[in-house]
Design an enzyme around this catalytic site. Structure first.
Site, PDB file in Angstrom:
ATOM      1  N   ASN A  21      20.332 -22.305 -17.924  1.00  0.00           N
ATOM      2  CA  ASN A  21      21.110 -23.061 -17.247  1.00  0.00           C
ATOM      3  C   ASN A  21      20.729 -24.498 -17.360  1.00  0.00           C
ATOM      4  OD1 ASN A  21      23.757 -21.801 -15.701  1.00  0.00           O
ATOM      5  ND2 ASN A  21      22.077 -20.181 -15.737  1.00  0.00           N
ATOM      6  N   GLY A  22      19.592 -24.801 -17.695  1.00  0.00           N
ATOM      7  CA  GLY A  22      19.239 -26.067 -17.799  1.00  0.00           C
ATOM      8  C   GLY A  22      19.767 -27.088 -18.759  1.00  0.00           C
ATOM      9  N   ALA A  23      20.244 -26.111 -19.878  1.00  0.00           N
ATOM     10  CA  ALA A  23      20.983 -26.631 -21.202  1.00  0.00           C
ATOM     11  C   ALA A  23      22.258 -27.288 -20.785  1.00  0.00           C
ATOM     12  CB  ALA A  23      20.801 -25.734 -22.272  1.00  0.00           C
ATOM     13  N   ILE A  80      28.135 -11.647 -13.589  1.00  0.00           N
ATOM     14  CA  ILE A  80      29.342 -11.070 -13.546  1.00  0.00           C
ATOM     15  C   ILE A  80      29.638 -10.209 -14.784  1.00  0.00           C
ATOM     16  CG2 ILE A  80      30.182 -12.777 -11.682  1.00  0.00           C
ATOM     17  CD1 ILE A  80      31.989 -13.792 -13.979  1.00  0.00           C
ATOM     18  N   CYS A  83      22.406 -19.068  -6.553  1.00  0.00           N
ATOM     19  CA  CYS A  83      22.499 -18.486  -7.971  1.00  0.00           C
ATOM     20  C   CYS A  83      23.158 -19.832  -8.890  1.00  0.00           C
ATOM     21  CB  CYS A  83      23.190 -17.225  -8.201  1.00  0.00           C
ATOM     22  SG  CYS A  83      25.124 -17.471  -7.508  1.00  0.00           S
ATOM     23  N   ARG A 138      37.763 -12.486  -9.445  1.00  0.00           N
ATOM     24  CA  ARG A 138      36.893 -11.487  -9.596  1.00  0.00           C
ATOM     25  C   ARG A 138      37.641 -10.102  -9.507  1.00  0.00           C
ATOM     26  NH1 ARG A 138      34.641 -14.698 -11.414  1.00  0.00           N
ATOM     27  NH2 ARG A 138      32.756 -15.849 -10.522  1.00  0.00           N
TER      28      ARG A 138
END
Length: 844
Positions: free
Chosen positions: A336-338, A362, A447, A493
């Protein structure tokens, strides 16, 4: 040749018609048999009105399409299929009884497909057997339903078109709940309930929230450490956060406003639960925006997080430890750092430790759910292909002692990964609860966006730590606080339309594919199948059973601690069904802001009010109540050890469609409740018997008193009779001394026949009162007189008698002529008419 007709009163199954058609030449499989006669309107796609007055229809529910002669393949039941503006109704043939398996709300449908199944037959019948028209409906509640329609009719097309129109509305206002309205299940303002929960956590339970308090902003209460902020009252700070949240008292609103920009979607760290007394908290947020190099920092974010490390009670200047729990796998957090995200560094946050829980995203949960649903459908007793798992041939046969096949099928369940995901959520929540309860540490959970895995972990940890959340009222407060107020995207969802007008579900399409039942060998061997699908892969949408996974985790805790929860597993099942059906508005939209914009609280019914109304009629004996609940024993935190965190399939939910009998047998609470009901009935019978005994005892006492009175009266009567007997004897002797004889005669008084003695025993007892007693006095004959010594004495002493034996006073009436007696008949008054002469009395 005239085809045979099915016997009346018996529903014909799909296999009956298939086997029968194979025996007949020149006939089709279903057209040769008489079903319920089709109405001309049934093929037109509009309801004929014949089912408009069904008692099972809800308020504002109307029939759109009717389909006759439909077969529920799962159970081989024939009946009538109705599509309403709320659900698919399947009614049994003849009785019109609702078949639960074939009845599913439209919002609960995940996808549906049209299928054409070609029946294998002999060469001479290959052109005679038309393909079977099937409609497969896949539900979000762990079931797969298949309906069979008659060929050469437009019924399946009409049903399919109705489902296209009604099951996936483009706007949230097109849902049934808006057509129904709040009805009697009105919804109080959820903001008031959220503030009341904040007041409880701050130790200010005596204060109750009101709309006036919300409007004037006077709800910003505080205690020594924490306060309620109204910085997001207009949702300008964070659109997915509630209008009010709790933060450290030492942090100002200006600092909060600057700190929020360092977190994804401005979901800054806030308090979701605080431990009374110790000051430990559970906080939540989204991921920090540390960037690709993981070197971005925010002093205000670090200050806000450090404020959770309040001073330990009783320790001089020592502050509690802080754990930062990242729900994602470490590699996902780094990836997720990208995109600008990432995770914290413990060196930048005061007295902190970073922990990764490794819970998948998910998309992995969606695929896992789909696999476990296919597993249950394949190996259940009501499979969508119409056959039990024991009757299948090939590699998955369970019969004949094929233990390797049984082991392989169990491995399929393990390969689905569902139970592993449940275990990960349970382990993470138990770890958080243990850190707070045992170390008095604070924990910050996040998260990526902070509204899926974060919500699962913090709400489950609160459930373990706070016994209030294990009650009906507390469970509602927990769900409304952590899931609804903090912006879990339910519309995305669950697959419902959102406020923007487009639902996060796949749009219907018409396509062809080979084999619509890839998981079942029978489906593949029964013939070729071409399908037309209304739903494509879920890989491009945000549908995922995150909330269902959390409810499953709660059920696992209830299995481990059966006496710690006020509610039962049945309550969770009904709660989940109500949520998926969209019958109520509580879980519509993606955030509190969107629900307020839609006016959900005023326009729709309230799920909580509905469930409360169900329990109000039966109190603690209702199926939603846990008969084993012991609040005194479980008045503290639940800290399950790691060895106990081994989840199993939730029978009441996972097996209720595939294995209904086994699901019922697994619910011990139902059996206990049945025993409780039986005990209650016996208790009522006992109380009724005791009341009857009291009545009988009172009657016996009354009868005893009356008997005593009767005995007394009888004794008085006997005494009176004895005196009368003595007086009669004396009177008789006196009269006989005069030479007379006494005769008593009685004559009954005539009565009304309707009150005869036979019909009225009491009249029989009073017989003497209805009789006229007459007394007859006559002279005795000479024979009797001579034989009577008293008479002889009387004759000798009588002053009226001469020596010759002649009476001097013949007018007295005591003489006789020959054998004829002349006497007097009166009630002793005849003596008054005697003429008394002076010669009667002798001179002294």
């Amino acid at each position: 040749m005239t085809p045979p007709r099915p016997p009346s009163g018996r529903a014909r199954s799909l296999r009956d018609y298939s086997s029968e058609s194979e025996k007949m030449d020149g006939t089709g499989s279903w057209d040769t048999l008489e079903w319920t006669k089709l109405d001309s309107a049934s093929g037109s796609g509009s309801g004929s009105g014949s089912f408009s007055n069904l008692s099972c229809l809800l308020e504002s529910e109307r029939v759109i399409v009717e389909g006759y002669g439909v077969v529920l393949i799962n159970t081989d039941e024939a009946g009538t299929l109705l599509v309403t503006n709320f659900r698919i109704l399947f009614l049994s043939e003849g009785t019109r009884k609702v078949i639960p398996l074939g009845t599913i709300p439209l919002a609960t449908i995940e996808k549906f497909n049209k299928m054409v199944l070609k029946v294998q037959s002999s060469p001479r019948q290959s052109d005679k057997n038309p393909p079977r028209r099937l409609l497969q409906v896949t539900g979000k509640d762990m079931r797969i339903i298949v309906y069979g329609f008659r060929p050469r009719t437009k019924q399946r097309r009409n049903v399919f078109d109705a489902l296209l129109k009604c099951s996936k509305p483009e706007r949230v206002w097109d849902l049934y709940t808006f057509a129904c309205g709040p009805s009697k299940f009105g919804n109080t303002n959820p903001k008031e309930r959220l503030l009341n929960e904040y007041f409880r956590l701050l130790g200010r339970s005596s204060i109750r929230a009101s709309m006036d308090m919300i409007e004037d902003g006077s709800f910003t209460l505080s205690n020594k450490l924490w306060r309620i902020s109204d910085l997001n009252s207009n949702y300008n700070l964070c659109q997915t956060y509630p209008f009010a949240f709790m933060v450290p008292k030492s942090i100002s609103d200006e600092e909060l406003l600057q700190a929020c920009s360092f977190r994804a979607r401005c979901r800054l760290p806030v308090i979701t639960w605080c431990q009374p007394g110790s000051g430990a908290v559970i906080a939540r947020s989204s991921q920090p925006l540390v960037g690709l190099m993981m070197n971005m920092r925010s002093n205000l974010d670090e200050k806000l997080v450090a404020a959770f490390c309040s001073q330990l009670p009783g320790a001089k200047g020592e502050r509690r430890k802080l754990y930062i729990a990242d729900a994602r796998p470490r590699k996902n957090a780094l990836a997720n750092g990208a995109m600008g995200g990432g995770s914290e560094s413990s060196s930048n946050y005061f007295q902190s430790e970073i922990v990764f829980f490794g819970i998948d995203n998910i998309h992995a949960m969606r695929e896992s759910f789909s696999r476990v649903r296919d597993y249950l459908d394949m190996h259940g007793t009501t499979s969508s292909d119409g056959r039990s798992s024991f009757l299948r041939h090939g590699g998955w046969t369970w019969g004949g002692g094929n233990l390797s096949s049984m082991s392989a099928s169990v491995s399929l369940l393990g390969d689905s990964g569902w139970l592993i995901h449940i275990q990960s959520v349970l382990a993470g929540a138990a770890w958080i609860a243990a850190r707070v309860a045992m170390e008095s540490a604070s924990v910050l959970v996040h998260c990526s966006d902070g509204w899926d895995r974060t919500t699962q972990l913090v709400s489950l940890a609160c459930l373990l730590l706070d016994p209030y959340y294990r009650t009906f009222a507390g469970f509602q407060a927990l769900v409304e606080k952590d899931w609804l107020a903090f912006g879990h995207p339910f519309s995305d969802r669950v697959g419902m339309p959102n406020i923007s007008g487009s639902g996060n579900f796949d749009l219907p399409r018409q396509s062809s594919s080979a084999g619509s039942f890839p998981s079942s060998p029978v489906r593949q061997s029964s013939g070729s199948a071409a399908s037309q699908s209304s739903s494509s892969s879920h890989g491009h949408n945000n549908y995922s059973p995150i909330f269902m996974q959390w409810i499953d985790s709660v059920s696992q805790l209830m299995r481990m601690y059966p006496c710690a929860f006020e509610f039962s597993p049945t309550f969770l099942v009904d709660f989940m069904d109500c949520l998926l059906s969209c019958r109520f508005g509580n879980f519509l939209c993606n955030s509190e802001k969107e629900r307020e914009q839609c006016g959900i609280a005023d326009a729709c019914g309230c799920l909580w009010a509905y469930l409360t109304d169900l329990r109000s009629f039966s109190a603690t004996s209702h199926v939603h109540c846990n008969p084993f609940y012991d609040p005194l024993k479980y008045d503290g935190p639940l800290l399950p050890p790691a060895a106990s965190l081994a989840p199993t399939l939730w029978p009441q939910f996972h097996l209720r469609w595939a294995c209904p009998e086994e699901a019922k047998a697994a619910d011990i609470g139902v059996q206990c409740r049945a025993m409780t009901v039986k005990y209650s009935e016996m208790q009522k019978e006992k109380e009724a018997a005791e009341r009857r005994v009291d009545e009988i005892s009172f009657a016996m006492e009354s009868l005893s008193a009356e008997l005593l009175r009767e005995r007394h009266l009888s004794w008085v009567a006997r005494e009176s009779a004895n005196r009368a007997t003595k007086e009669y004897a004396a009177l008789t002797r006196a009269v006989q001394s005069l030479g007379c004889k006494i005769n008593f005669t009685t004559s009954d008084v005539e009565e009304d026949p309707r009150s005869s003695l036979e019909n009225n025993p009491r009249r029989r007892n009073r017989h003497g009162n209805n009789s006229d007693v007459s007394v007859s006095i006559s002279l005795m004959s000479e024979e009797n007189t001579s034989g009577n010594p008293i008479g002889r004495v009387c004759e000798a002493l009588c002053p009226l008698r001469t020596r010759e034996g002649v009476c001097r006073w013949p007018e007295v009436g005591c003489a006789h002529v020959g054998s004829q007696f002349v006497g007097l008949k009166a009630n002793f008054d005849a003596f008054d008419r005697l003429a008394i002469y002076d010669s009667y009395f002798q001179p002294e």
